[in-house]
Design a protein around this motif. Structure first.
Motif, mmCIF file in Angstrom:
data_model
loop_
_atom_site.group_PDB
_atom_site.id
_atom_site.type_symbol
_atom_site.label_atom_id
_atom_site.label_comp_id
_atom_site.label_asym_id
_atom_site.label_seq_id
_atom_site.Cartn_x
_atom_site.Cartn_y
_atom_site.Cartn_z
ATOM 1 N N CYS A 159 -0.588 -8.496 5.588
ATOM 2 C CA CYS A 159 -2.042 -8.618 5.688
ATOM 3 C C CYS A 159 -2.439 -9.845 6.504
ATOM 4 O O CYS A 159 -3.371 -9.783 7.310
ATOM 5 C CB CYS A 159 -2.665 -8.682 4.297
ATOM 6 N N GLU A 182 -6.953 -5.795 -0.342
ATOM 7 C CA GLU A 182 -7.478 -4.699 -1.173
ATOM 8 C C GLU A 182 -7.407 -3.359 -0.441
ATOM 9 O O GLU A 182 -7.039 -2.346 -1.045
ATOM 10 C CB GLU A 182 -8.938 -4.983 -1.572
ATOM 11 N N ASP A 183 -7.746 -3.361 0.834
ATOM 12 C CA ASP A 183 -7.701 -2.117 1.610
ATOM 13 C C ASP A 183 -6.270 -1.619 1.794
ATOM 14 O O ASP A 183 -5.995 -0.422 1.708
ATOM 15 C CB ASP A 183 -8.367 -2.301 2.970
ATOM 16 N N ARG A 187 -4.996 -0.164 -1.466
ATOM 17 C CA ARG A 187 -5.619 1.142 -1.709
ATOM 18 C C ARG A 187 -4.891 2.228 -0.902
ATOM 19 O O ARG A 187 -4.679 3.324 -1.387
ATOM 20 C CB ARG A 187 -7.092 1.085 -1.348
#
Length: 67
Positions: free
Chosen positions: A51, A59-60, A63
């Motif tokens: 990230c 978070e994305d 998910r």
């Protein structure tokens, strides 16, 4: 309901799903991250490292990996 086991590392198949790249491109992308972090070929790339390198929110990414 038992908590799900969350992974700490990211695999080329995850990168393929997140970025829409082919498996080979995803593997090369992870190798670039490893070399920029000074990791050896047998070491894993953590989700947080992915990230930070790619600039995507954790978070994305989580998910996409879980869902």
């Amino acid at each position: 309901m038992a908590p799900r086991n969350l992974r700490a590392c990211i695999y080329p198949k995850d990168v393929e799903r997140i970025l829409g790249k082919t498996y080979r491109q995803s593997r090369l992308y992870l190798n670039r991250i490893k070399s920029s972090l000074g990791k050896e070929s047998h070491q894993f790339v953590f989700i947080e490292e992915f990230c930070k390198y790619s600039g995507l929110p954790v978070e994305d990414v989580m998910r996409c990996i879980i869902g």
